[in-house]
Design a protein around this motif. Structure first.
Motif, PDB file in Angstrom:
ATOM      1  N   ARG A   1       0.845  -1.189   0.000  1.00  0.00           N
ATOM      2  CA  ARG A   1       0.000   0.000   0.000  1.00  0.00           C
ATOM      3  C   ARG A   1       0.886   1.246   0.000  1.00  0.00           C
ATOM      4  NH1 ARG A   1      -3.010  -3.506   3.361  1.00  0.00           N
ATOM      5  NH2 ARG A   1      -5.179  -3.768   2.690  1.00  0.00           N
ATOM      6  N   VAL A   2       0.458   2.239  -0.755  1.00  0.00           N
ATOM      7  CA  VAL A   2       1.178   3.502  -0.862  1.00  0.00           C
ATOM      8  C   VAL A   2       0.183   4.612  -0.510  1.00  0.00           C
ATOM      9  CG1 VAL A   2       2.552   4.993  -2.354  1.00  0.00           C
ATOM     10  CG2 VAL A   2       2.529   2.514  -2.746  1.00  0.00           C
ATOM     11  N   SER A   3       0.570   5.518   0.388  1.00  0.00           N
ATOM     12  CA  SER A   3      -0.361   6.588   0.762  1.00  0.00           C
ATOM     13  C   SER A   3       0.400   7.832   1.174  1.00  0.00           C
ATOM     14  CB  SER A   3      -1.278   6.130   1.901  1.00  0.00           C
ATOM     15  OG  SER A   3      -0.525   5.865   3.069  1.00  0.00           O
TER      16      SER A   3
ATOM     17  N   LYS B   1      -6.193  12.498   1.179  1.00  0.00           N
ATOM     18  CA  LYS B   1      -5.402  11.270   1.194  1.00  0.00           C
ATOM     19  C   LYS B   1      -5.277  10.689  -0.199  1.00  0.00           C
ATOM     20  CE  LYS B   1      -4.651   7.042   3.811  1.00  0.00           C
ATOM     21  NZ  LYS B   1      -5.089   6.190   4.930  1.00  0.00           N
ATOM     22  N   PHE B   2      -4.060  10.473  -0.623  1.00  0.00           N
ATOM     23  CA  PHE B   2      -3.756   9.798  -1.889  1.00  0.00           C
ATOM     24  C   PHE B   2      -3.389   8.351  -1.575  1.00  0.00           C
ATOM     25  CE2 PHE B   2      -0.309   8.157  -4.528  1.00  0.00           C
ATOM     26  CZ  PHE B   2      -0.889   8.170  -5.789  1.00  0.00           C
ATOM     27  N   GLU B   3      -4.006   7.408  -2.302  1.00  0.00           N
ATOM     28  CA  GLU B   3      -3.752   5.996  -2.059  1.00  0.00           C
ATOM     29  C   GLU B   3      -3.468   5.269  -3.364  1.00  0.00           C
ATOM     30  OE1 GLU B   3      -6.230   4.225   1.476  1.00  0.00           O
ATOM     31  OE2 GLU B   3      -7.561   5.414   0.187  1.00  0.00           O
ATOM     32  N   PHE B   4      -2.629   4.278  -3.274  1.00  0.00           N
ATOM     33  CA  PHE B   4      -2.331   3.387  -4.395  1.00  0.00           C
ATOM     34  C   PHE B   4      -1.960   2.041  -3.775  1.00  0.00           C
ATOM     35  CE2 PHE B   4      -0.054   1.598  -8.007  1.00  0.00           C
ATOM     36  CZ  PHE B   4      -0.742   2.123  -9.097  1.00  0.00           C
TER      37      PHE B   4
ATOM     38  N   LEU C   1       4.405   0.888 -12.139  1.00  0.00           N
ATOM     39  CA  LEU C   1       3.001   1.213 -11.907  1.00  0.00           C
ATOM     40  C   LEU C   1       2.926   2.715 -11.720  1.00  0.00           C
ATOM     41  CD1 LEU C   1       2.181  -1.552  -9.299  1.00  0.00           C
ATOM     42  CD2 LEU C   1       1.407  -1.528 -11.662  1.00  0.00           C
ATOM     43  N   GLY C   2       1.833   3.320 -12.163  1.00  0.00           N
ATOM     44  CA  GLY C   2       1.770   4.756 -11.997  1.00  0.00           C
ATOM     45  C   GLY C   2       0.411   5.329 -12.271  1.00  0.00           C
ATOM     46  N   ARG C   3       0.376   6.658 -12.269  1.00  0.00           N
ATOM     47  CA  ARG C   3      -0.839   7.402 -12.590  1.00  0.00           C
ATOM     48  C   ARG C   3      -0.475   8.511 -13.555  1.00  0.00           C
ATOM     49  NH1 ARG C   3      -4.860   8.073  -7.481  1.00  0.00           N
ATOM     50  NH2 ARG C   3      -6.156   8.722  -9.244  1.00  0.00           N
ATOM     51  N   SER C   4      -1.160   8.479 -14.685  1.00  0.00           N
ATOM     52  CA  SER C   4      -0.992   9.512 -15.706  1.00  0.00           C
ATOM     53  C   SER C   4      -2.206   9.463 -16.612  1.00  0.00           C
ATOM     54  CB  SER C   4       0.275   9.255 -16.539  1.00  0.00           C
ATOM     55  OG  SER C   4       0.314  10.109 -17.667  1.00  0.00           O
ATOM     56  N   LEU C   5      -2.658  10.601 -17.059  1.00  0.00           N
ATOM     57  CA  LEU C   5      -3.660  10.602 -18.110  1.00  0.00           C
ATOM     58  C   LEU C   5      -3.074   9.948 -19.357  1.00  0.00           C
ATOM     59  CD1 LEU C   5      -5.097  14.224 -17.716  1.00  0.00           C
ATOM     60  CD2 LEU C   5      -5.956  12.091 -16.700  1.00  0.00           C
TER      61      LEU C   5
ATOM     62  N   PRO D   1      -2.062  -4.676 -10.099  1.00  0.00           N
ATOM     63  CA  PRO D   1      -2.686  -3.499  -9.486  1.00  0.00           C
ATOM     64  C   PRO D   1      -3.913  -3.882  -8.659  1.00  0.00           C
ATOM     65  CG  PRO D   1      -2.314  -3.170 -11.840  1.00  0.00           C
ATOM     66  CD  PRO D   1      -2.081  -4.620 -11.570  1.00  0.00           C
ATOM     67  N   ASP D   2      -4.153  -3.172  -7.598  1.00  0.00           N
ATOM     68  CA  ASP D   2      -5.329  -3.410  -6.758  1.00  0.00           C
ATOM     69  C   ASP D   2      -6.545  -2.763  -7.419  1.00  0.00           C
ATOM     70  OD1 ASP D   2      -7.269  -3.694  -4.847  1.00  0.00           O
ATOM     71  OD2 ASP D   2      -6.248  -2.544  -3.295  1.00  0.00           O
ATOM     72  N   VAL D   3      -7.273  -3.562  -8.188  1.00  0.00           N
ATOM     73  CA  VAL D   3      -8.387  -2.997  -8.953  1.00  0.00           C
ATOM     74  C   VAL D   3      -9.568  -2.645  -8.054  1.00  0.00           C
ATOM     75  CG1 VAL D   3      -7.706  -4.070 -11.129  1.00  0.00           C
ATOM     76  CG2 VAL D   3      -9.216  -5.324  -9.568  1.00  0.00           C
ATOM     77  N   ASP D   4      -9.640  -3.207  -6.843  1.00  0.00           N
ATOM     78  CA  ASP D   4     -10.677  -2.772  -5.910  1.00  0.00           C
ATOM     79  C   ASP D   4     -10.474  -1.308  -5.546  1.00  0.00           C
ATOM     80  OD1 ASP D   4     -12.037  -5.205  -5.758  1.00  0.00           O
ATOM     81  OD2 ASP D   4     -10.714  -5.959  -4.192  1.00  0.00           O
ATOM     82  N   LEU D   5      -9.229  -0.947  -5.249  1.00  0.00           N
ATOM     83  CA  LEU D   5      -8.936   0.458  -4.935  1.00  0.00           C
ATOM     84  C   LEU D   5      -9.166   1.335  -6.153  1.00  0.00           C
ATOM     85  CD1 LEU D   5      -7.886   2.559  -2.926  1.00  0.00           C
ATOM     86  CD2 LEU D   5      -5.561   1.985  -3.665  1.00  0.00           C
TER      87      LEU D   5
END
Length: 700
Positions: free
Chosen positions: A69-71, A183-186, A158-162, A132-136
């Protein structure tokens, strides 16, 4: 020791955060040794967000599974175009797998293609899988998750980008991502194995993990559809042979013999409810090809008509069989389609041009134009894949529906010719010149040969002529040696359909950055089916073992969860390849029974559920009241649709790589033989083979 990469921070602040994070790390490992995970990961490097360094925590889920978990708490909104977690393995993999190609550093695996999202690395014993945790992802309604696999740097990201669509269909990063304060979570899962099973089948345990955690529960709740599938079958046939009969059904004569079949393709402008002028999307035609097989659809119609006592539909099925037997041959090889000449028309001044058929008095014979040589069907070469498929369907019709001796004779005439072109290494050529019958330049050592294996083994069963079995097993050995270990799943669709990226320079070569070929799951299906046939004839267990491995690679392309960003039911549906965007593609109706057959043979409930989910998914795209989510999307895209259009069904969803709840992702045509007619055929065939009790999901 896990290392953390800190970007865009001053040193004192970095040191403070690093010390804090190390404490979290040490405490977490102290609570329970995650076992082999530590040995397989050298480092995890995490980007900061707006000067804030996320914290990592670890939870041991199972002996070989850890959840990471990343937060971080963000005090204000932050613009961050690309946030990443990079995972560096502690070994040098010899095999890589990811669901989509990323040939450059600018490409990403956008969440649009997260059907069973994971990345894996293996050597002969070690395996590292990141999921990836697809539930999250669903809980946060994220639309910007992505993955990336760089084999050259030995790095998983793994990441977040448009994302934006680049080539058809690859994805690239897009700027402008905003993280709102709070809160940011991944989160993601790490699976790690170190044993002999890794080399034998790297896909089985990750697939089982995914189905157990996401797919099985949805299936048991009745997804993707529940109820009697017969309702959808009746919609299909009512649409084709009643409400749209003038647009769909084609009947004409060839050399004085009456023949008929549904046309290849119709579009929304041909709806009885369309207020404008009709425009035919492609040339009017009827195909017997690996996708669009009028003979396959007719066999399903035949089964339904016999079961329900519908003589009119039975007559139509037989007219399509007569058409298939009318295709002219050259030394045993035969054409794959019949088409009509087309013409442009203009209704009045200022009107747009439209294209219409000149009628069946202007017909010609041709072959599929999905090839490397020409878009003109009249000039297209003979495709052995298409001929082997049609000949196989003739044998199945003869064996299961009616003993028409013409079917067996036509198929065996082709089989004799097929043996003559088998190459010294065991493969069958891709294409033959229509005049010289000489092999052309492409796919002469491809997994397309697997379909010829299944055909020849079926012919052997029916004739007991040893030469057919010998040739088939020789071809299978070539595929097992050259194709399966390397994942070289290249066929006509991989490069010469809508997704032509790489057609000039990737054929026969891996994309170096990913250590993967451009792959199409059609090839996996033919190969898994051929291996099961080899096993059933020889009882050699190696065929079954490698067949299961191939089937599992196919299942890596099946949707095993329900994403929030897909506004229709997705469970059980299939994508196509690692460079395209489809969900719920029509091929799932073809794949369904093979998955069930492996489930029966191996006594594995997961396969039985996956096979039934694939069959159910085959009807999800249908416009009808039984699919309220899909129906709403059709009406967003085409507001004039009404009850006369019930049964209209696009072959897939989200093909262009984009979706939303306002109709984006919905197409504009129906291919009866690769859509509703194909799905109905699969249902009728599986019903005949396994019964209604099994189709209802009972007794699994």
């Amino acid at each position: 020791m896990i290392k953390i990469l800190i970007k865009n921070n001053v040193f004192p602040y970095c040191l403070s955060i690093l010390l804090t994070l190390c404490c979290v790390y040490q405490q977490c490992w102290a609570n329970g040794d995650p076992g082999k995970i530590n040995a397989l990961i050298k480092a995890i490097k995490v980007d900061s967000i707006g000067g804030q360094l996320p914290q990592l925590s670890y939870q041991k889920i199972a002996p070989q599974v850890v959840k990471v978990r990343v937060s971080v708490d963000l005090p204000e909104d932050v613009r961050c175009d690309d946030w990443r977690i990079r995972i560096l393995p502690a070994f040098q993999p010899t095999f890589h797998w990811a669901p989509h190609l990323t040939p450059s550093d600018n490409h990403i695996i956008a969440q649009h293609v997260f059907r069973s999202p994971m990345m894996m690395l293996t050597d002969q014993r070690k395996q590292l899988v990141i999921i990836p945790d697809v539930d999250l992802l669903n809980n946060t309604l994220a639309r910007d998750w992505y993955m990336d696999m760089d084999a050259q740097k030995n790095q998983l990201t793994l990441g977040r980008s448009l994302a934006q669509v680049g080539e058809h269909v690859l994805f690239k990063r897009k700027s402008g991502n905003i993280y709102t304060r709070g809160k940011f979570e991944f989160a993601f899962y790490v699976l790690a194995f170190d044993d002999r099973e890794v080399a034998e089948n790297p896909f089985r345990r990750p697939l089982a993990f995914y189905w157990k955690n996401w797919g099985a529960g949805l299936f048991e709740k009745g997804e993707p559809i529940s109820g009697d599938m017969e309702t959808y079958v009746r919609h299909s046939y009512h649409w084709a042979f009643q409400s749209w009969v003038k647009q769909v059904w084609q009947s004409f004569e060839i050399n004085g013999k009456k023949v008929g079949a549904p046309t290849f393709i119709v579009n929304t402008t041909q709806s009885p409810n369309y207020p404008g002028k009709t425009n035919e999307r492609e040339f009017r035609s009827i195909w017997n090809q690996a996708w669009f097989s009028s003979l396959r659809s007719a066999s399903g119609l035949y089964r339904f008509a016999k079961r329900t006592g519908d003589q009119e539909l039975l007559d139509k099925a037989n007219l399509t069989k007569e058409l298939a037997l009318s295709y002219p041959k050259k030394d045993g090889f035969f054409y794959g389609l019949i088409g009509t000449e087309m013409e442009e028309t203009i209704a009045g001044e200022g009107d747009k041009k439209s294209v219409r058929s000149k009628g069946w008095e202007h017909y010609y014979w041709g072959n599929s134009n999905r090839n490397p040589y020409t878009w003109d069907a009249r000039k297209s070469p003979f495709h052995l894949l298409d001929m082997s498929w049609t000949a196989l369907l003739m044998l199945r019709w003869y064996n299961e529906l009616e003993k028409d001796p013409r079917l067996l004779a036509y198929a065996e005439d082709y089989g004799k010719s097929l043996l003559k072109v088998q190459t010294a290494d065991g493969f069958f050529p891709g294409w033959l010149d229509v005049e010289t019958l000489k092999p052309l330049a492409h796919l002469n050592d491809s997994p397309e040969s697997a379909l010829s294996v299944t055909f020849l083994l079926t012919l052997y069963r029916m004739t007991q002529k040893e030469e057919y079995k010998v040739a088939a097993l020789r071809a299978m050995q070539a595929i097992m040696k050259e194709i399966i270990p390397n994942g070289r799943w290249e066929d006509f669709e991989t490069y010469w359909s809508c997704s032509r990226v790489g057609a000039e320079d990737w054929v026969g070569k891996k994309v170096l950055r990913n250590d993967m070929y451009k792959q199409n799951n059609f090839s996996m299906f033919w190969t898994a089916e051929a291996l099961l046939e080899c096993y059933q004839i020889t009882r050699v267990k190696q065929y079954l073992k490698i067949g299961q491995r191939t089937l599992d690679e196919l299942l890596m392309t099946q949707a095993a969860w329900q994403p929030h960003f897909i506004p229709i039911k997705a469970l059980g549906g299939f994508g196509v390849m690692n460079a395209d965007g489809e969900w719920n593609d029509a091929r799932q109706s073809l794949f369904a029974e093979l998955i069930i057959r492996y489930g029966k043979e191996l006594k594995q409930r997961e396969y039985l559920q996956r096979g039934l989910a694939a069959l159910r998914a085959s009807f999800v795209m249908m416009y009808c009241p039984e699919n309220p989510d899909t129906k709403a999307q059709w009406e967003e895209a085409w507001p004039f649709f009404g009850k006369e259009d019930y049964g209209f069904m696009m072959e897939n969803y989200g093909h262009g790589g984009e979706t939303n709840a306002k109709g984006l992702g919905i197409g504009e045509f129906t291919i009866y033989d690769w859509g509703n007619g194909a799905a109905a055929e699969a249902y009728n065939r599986i019903l005949d083979h396994y019964g209604a009790y099994f189709l209802q999901g009972r007794g699994l």
